[in-house]
Design a protein around this motif. Structure first.
Motif, PDB file in Angstrom:
ATOM      1  N   GLN A  81       0.823  -1.207   0.000  1.00 32.26           N
ATOM      2  CA  GLN A  81       0.000   0.000   0.000  1.00 32.26           C
ATOM      3  C   GLN A  81       0.862   1.263   0.000  1.00 32.26           C
ATOM      4  N   THR A  82       1.897   1.256   0.823  1.00 31.09           N
ATOM      5  CA  THR A  82       2.752   2.439   0.938  1.00 31.09           C
ATOM      6  C   THR A  82       3.463   2.749  -0.374  1.00 31.09           C
ATOM      7  N   GLU A  83       4.044   1.724  -0.989  1.00 31.69           N
ATOM      8  CA  GLU A  83       4.803   1.943  -2.213  1.00 31.69           C
ATOM      9  C   GLU A  83       3.895   2.308  -3.393  1.00 31.69           C
ATOM     10  N   LEU A  84       2.731   1.673  -3.473  1.00 34.80           N
ATOM     11  CA  LEU A  84       1.825   1.996  -4.566  1.00 34.80           C
ATOM     12  C   LEU A  84       1.249   3.390  -4.398  1.00 34.80           C
ATOM     13  N   ALA A  85       0.963   3.779  -3.152  1.00 31.30           N
ATOM     14  CA  ALA A  85       0.443   5.131  -2.911  1.00 31.30           C
ATOM     15  C   ALA A  85       1.470   6.188  -3.287  1.00 31.30           C
ATOM     16  N   ALA A  86       2.749   5.881  -3.062  1.00 30.69           N
ATOM     17  CA  ALA A  86       3.822   6.820  -3.403  1.00 30.69           C
ATOM     18  C   ALA A  86       4.112   6.835  -4.905  1.00 30.69           C
ATOM     19  N   GLY A  87       3.560   5.853  -5.627  1.00 32.08           N
ATOM     20  CA  GLY A  87       3.785   5.789  -7.079  1.00 32.08           C
ATOM     21  C   GLY A  87       5.146   5.290  -7.476  1.00 32.08           C
ATOM     22  N   ALA A  88       5.857   4.659  -6.523  1.00 29.20           N
ATOM     23  CA  ALA A  88       7.216   4.178  -6.813  1.00 29.20           C
ATOM     24  C   ALA A  88       7.427   2.794  -6.211  1.00 29.20           C
TER      25      ALA A  88
END
Length: 433
Positions: A81-88
């Motif tokens: 969730q964290t990485e996808l939300a950051a777009g990276a």
């Protein structure tokens, strides 16, 4: 004219120099070793299962030349969730057990559309029980994950030697009646052996036993209604479920301290005969063989959860694991190659042979399974399969509420009605009345 001619000569010299430099750069680069192809996989599998996964992926590396880097994530959901939300995203493929999570990410445009892989591999026709394994990761007409593994919580594992010593036999149908089961529990307890393991310290094993009772009293319909709060937790059927469990606890069939038992330690107690029976998922088969050197059918075996009410058809809780890829994966081409391999029969047969793993691809031969795992696969094809209750609540935060309620039930079984009232109050705060 002289200056003009000189300028042309200078330009020509510069062009020649650039051409020579370009050739030199091309030659230099051509002499460098090609950057190895790589794919980064997030997984939460540890222990023997993690080791088996890594060993199977070595086969993929040898076949394709693609280097697989496995990153174990203890909280894989938060990491994704964290990485996808950051777009990276820092991963190309992740192994997850939550279809609803997949659908949510897919609708938000964060996952790669894997429908072309389904079409290329004919997965729509090759996956067992598609309603449980392929259609559950479909949203807006697109598939956002490929199923790579099935697991099941099919019944009660028992110590064969304890049963033999006490003259206890399992009916040829593989399923006891409620009266037969209670008689067996009493006989085992009178022999000084704990009839049932709880694994209550970790809480989640209590949900598995509870779901088995739900399915034997109200069938899949009751399970689905509770999943979506379409029935009250104080409904008479639900009270019957909790009263049935409370009776087993009060009779001492789960021992004197069921909520103090770590779940994994109970497998060792089952292996050495301290406890006679344990309701647990199919992964117990691998653990009994790998950690305790016990043989299926000889030292331990599996029977279906007993019948409780007449007229209720047999149903089994089962789920799986799925592989996803971010829409903007760092290495999209290698991600697709790995996804196709994970979804196919070669990888899944590799894992099945290592035991404790059930394939979802129909082309994995039955001969790859040991006798107990083969029995589970037969049951999955024979009986109704329903999803895990607490993993599929509409509101994921209710899962912990449910765990805590069952921990309280095993601690204070006389208080089951108040526990249900509290559960209903918490459910209404989320779903409404």
């Amino acid at each position: 004219m002289y200056l003009k001619g000189l300028s042309l000569k200078i330009v020509a010299v510069i062009v020649v120099i650039l051409i020579i430099a370009g050739i030199g750069i091309w030659w230099y680069l051509s002499q460098q070793p090609a950057k190895p192809k790589e794919v980064v996989v997030y997984s939460q599998w540890g222990g023997v299962e993690g080791e088996n996964f890594a060993a199977a992926l070595k086969v993929f590396e040898e076949k394709t030349g693609i280097k697989v880097r496995i990153v174990q994530q203890s909280d894989i959901r938060t990491a994704i969730q964290t990485e996808l939300a950051a777009g990276a995203p820092q991963f190309d493929v992740a192994i997850v057990p939550w279809p609803a999570f997949v659908r949510e990410l897919g609708r938000d445009g964060k996952l790669m559309d894997l429908t072309p892989i389904y079409d290329e591999l004919d997965l729509k026709n090759k996956v067992i029980n598609p309603d449980s394994y392929s259609e559950v990761v479909k949203a807006d007409g697109k598939y956002y994950a490929v199923p790579i593994k099935a697991w099941a919580k099919p019944g009660i594992w028992f110590n064969v030697h304890v049963f033999q010593d006490l003259g206890i036999s399992v009916p040829s149908s593989g399923i006891m009646t409620s009266d037969e089961f209670l008689q067996v529990c009493g006989q085992i307890k009178n022999a000084g052996i704990q009839p049932l393991a709880a694994g209550g310290q970790d809480k989640w094993p209590l949900t598995d036993f509870t779901e088995a009772v739900i399915l034997r009293i109200g069938g899949p319909d009751l399970q689905y209604k509770l999943m979506h709060h379409q029935i009250s937790w104080t409904d008479p059927q639900v009270k019957e479920v909790f009263a049935t469990i409370a009776d087993l606890i009060k009779k001492g069939y789960f021992g004197s301290t069921p909520t103090a038992e770590p779940w994994a330690e109970q497998i060792g107690r089952l292996a050495n005969g301290e406890v006679a029976m344990y309701f647990m998922g199919n992964w117990l088969n691998l653990m009994m063989q790998d950690q305790y050197d016990k043989q299926p059918g000889t030292d331990y075996d599996l029977m279906l959860f007993p019948k409780i009410k007449d007229g209720v058809s047999i149903a089994i809780v089962a789920g799986g694991d799925w592989a996803i890829a971010p829409a903007n994966a760092p290495h999209p081409d290698t991600a697709k190659e790995l996804l196709k391999w994970l979804a196919g029969p070669e990888y899944q047969e590799e894992m099945v042979k290592r035991k404790g793993y059930l394939a979802v691809h129909k082309d994995v031969p039955k001969s790859a399974y040991d006798p107990v795992d083969a029995k589970i696969v037969d049951w999955l094809n024979k009986y109704t399969v329903v999803p895990d209750l607490d993993d599929n609540f509409d509101y994921s935060e209710f899962q912990l509420t449910f765990w805590n309620a069952l921990f309280e039930l095993w601690s204070n079984p006389d208080n089951y009605e108040q526990i249900l009232e509290n559960l209903e109050s918490e459910a209404q705060s989320l779903w409404g009345s």
